[in-house]
Design an enzyme around this catalytic site. Structure first.
Site: not given
Ligand code: GLU
Length: 469
Positions: A239-241, A243-244
């Site tokens: 997910s974006k979270r 991944n970042e």
């Protein structure tokens, strides 16, 4: 030819975990071959690039020790250069001006989609020999070869072939004069003399276009290695979270930079079944042939384990230095005294992270403000009060303030009273630390120090009095 690798992040947010890993792979490859590792900030997108994100890149690389060999290159400082290189290609007939409007291109795309064809430019302006005229927006397109095959001989993926017939004429300079990603990257690789490009496999499909551009410039094509993505612990796309990551968050959670590198290098690379690597060993053993072709999954437990293993190898002096900011946050100034170092040694095997070490060690450096409720209810009682009193007296007169002598004193009381060791160790532990968890009680007593020990036993006895009255 000496090896030159690069890391080319876009400063548009936090660093992706996969980017940090490709930075590491590129760095290792350069160090392995006594080459250079360069940093390029891909900040052509002025809307999305921020100074804050750029600083985050510098700070992250710096904390991890992924040092780069020349001044960082900023794409935003090189705009004139990209335009000049594109104009030179036009001069040589390898690129051309295109005045097709957005409306025309949109219509082409919609038409292709309706016909279930792959959208592509129809080469309308390819042979018109247009010149830029004031008032007419125009792009510059690369004159991609019409036929033939582009072979990507990838260090990780093996050979991947692309048909030129599949690649349309790429825009290299937009109507506003900014370069597109594929063009800027090739100009930069050439100017920076990059010999090896290691990056995420989301860029594999860009590579044949870039190879054609290298040919157009008459320059050697670097070796490419496209590294698979990283998946969630459950094996799905991050997910974006997830991944970042901010590497610096790992720093505030107390992870060691070397352990982070060890964890990252094992996400997609292996050397036999070895799990633990020092940075020196990673450099010595890094080999692109051992980069996995299939994606790796995050594994938080493993990260913790790796960090713990690196904590176990940390020298006490170093540990105290690295833990200093964490103590400071808690209002504690630590010095690098022998006592501080011994406290680390006592906690080392119990601490997965520097943060855990510090959280578990506060009572060595500052007063116990309150007791854990359950622990106090169980161990600070009228029954344990005389034991505390006796131990206090015995310790007060102890000349050799060392764990062995302290242990002997406790044993004397335990034997004389025919009670278990814990009957005295736990109450005194709660008195000294506020909870029931600490290193061996003899070591804890030694390291808390005589004055504090006596004073904390007194406070505990007072507390019992107050509680029971
Ligand atoms: N700026 C690109 C990215 O962050 C770099 C790709 C490359 O390494 O060529 O994905």
């Amino acid at each position: 030819m000496s090896v030159v690798t690069r890391f080319a992040p876009s400063p548009t947010g936090k660093l992706h975990i996969g980017s940090v890993r490709t930075a590491l792979f590129s760095w290792l490859y350069a160090r392995r071959h006594q080459g250079e590792f360069l940093l390029r900030i891909e900040d052509t997108d002025r809307q999305r690039s921020t100074q804050e994100a750029t600083q985050l890149i510098f700070d992250s690389l710096n904390w991890l020790g992924l040092n780069y060999d020349r001044e960082p290159v900023f794409q935003s400082h090189r705009m004139e250069n990209y335009r000049a290189k594109a104009s030179a290609l036009v001069e040589e007939g390898k690129a051309y001006y295109c005045t097709c409007t957005k409306e025309r291109l949109d219509a082409l795309r919609e038409d292709a989609i309706a016909k279930k064809l792959k959208p592509r430019y129809d080469n309308k302006c390819r042979d018109l020999g247009l010149k830029p005229t004031a008032g007419t927006p125009c792009t510059i397109r690369f004159r991609n070869p019409i036929d033939g095959t582009v072979v990507v001989d990838d260090m990780v993926q093996g050979q991947v072939d692309y048909q030129n017939a599949e690649l349309d004429d790429l825009i290299i300079i937009r109507t506003d004069g900014t370069p597109t990603y594929n063009f800027a990257v090739v100009v930069d690789e050439i100017d920076m003399r990059c010999t090896h490009v290691i990056r995420g496999d989301d860029h594999l499909n860009n590579t044949p276009r870039q190879i054609n551009l290298f040919h157009a410039f008459g320059k050697a094509v670097p070796s490419f290695g496209h590294v698979p993505m990283i998946l969630s612990p459950e094996g799905r796309k991050l997910s974006k979270r997830e991944n970042e990551v901010s590497v610096l968050e790992w720093r505030s959670e107390g992870y060691l930079p070397e352990a982070v590198l060890n964890y990252l290098v094992r996400l997609g690379w292996s050397h036999g079944d070895q799990e633990l690597f020092s940075v020196g060993e990673m450099i010595e053993k890094f080999d692109t042939k051992k980069i996995h072709r299939s994606p790796a999954s995050l594994d938080h437990k493993k990260f913790q384990w790796i960090n713990h293993q690196h904590m176990m190898k940390l020298s006490p002096a170093n540990a105290i230095k690295m833990a200093e900011p964490f103590f400071k946050e808690r209002g504690i100034e630590v010095d690098d005294s022998q006592r501080s170092q011994q406290i680390f040694e006592a906690q080392q095997s119990r601490s997965h992270t520097l943060l855990e070490f510090v959280e578990k060690s506060v009572y060595f450096f500052s007063d116990v403000e309150e007791y854990d409720e359950k622990a106090a209810a169980k161990h600070l009682t009228l029954k344990s009060q005389p034991l505390l009193a006796e131990l206090r007296q015995s310790l007060e007169g102890l000349s050799d303030w060392k764990s062995v002598a302290i242990h002997a004193k406790i044993t004397d009381i335990v034997q004389e009273r025919e009670i278990g060791f814990g009957a005295i160790a736990q109450p005194v532990r709660v008195a000294l630390t506020g909870s029931t968890v600490s290193p061996g009680i003899d070591v804890t007593i030694e390291l808390v120090g005589r004055d504090r020990v006596l004073q904390r036993i007194d406070s505990a006895m007072d507390w019992i009095d107050k509680r029971s009255s």
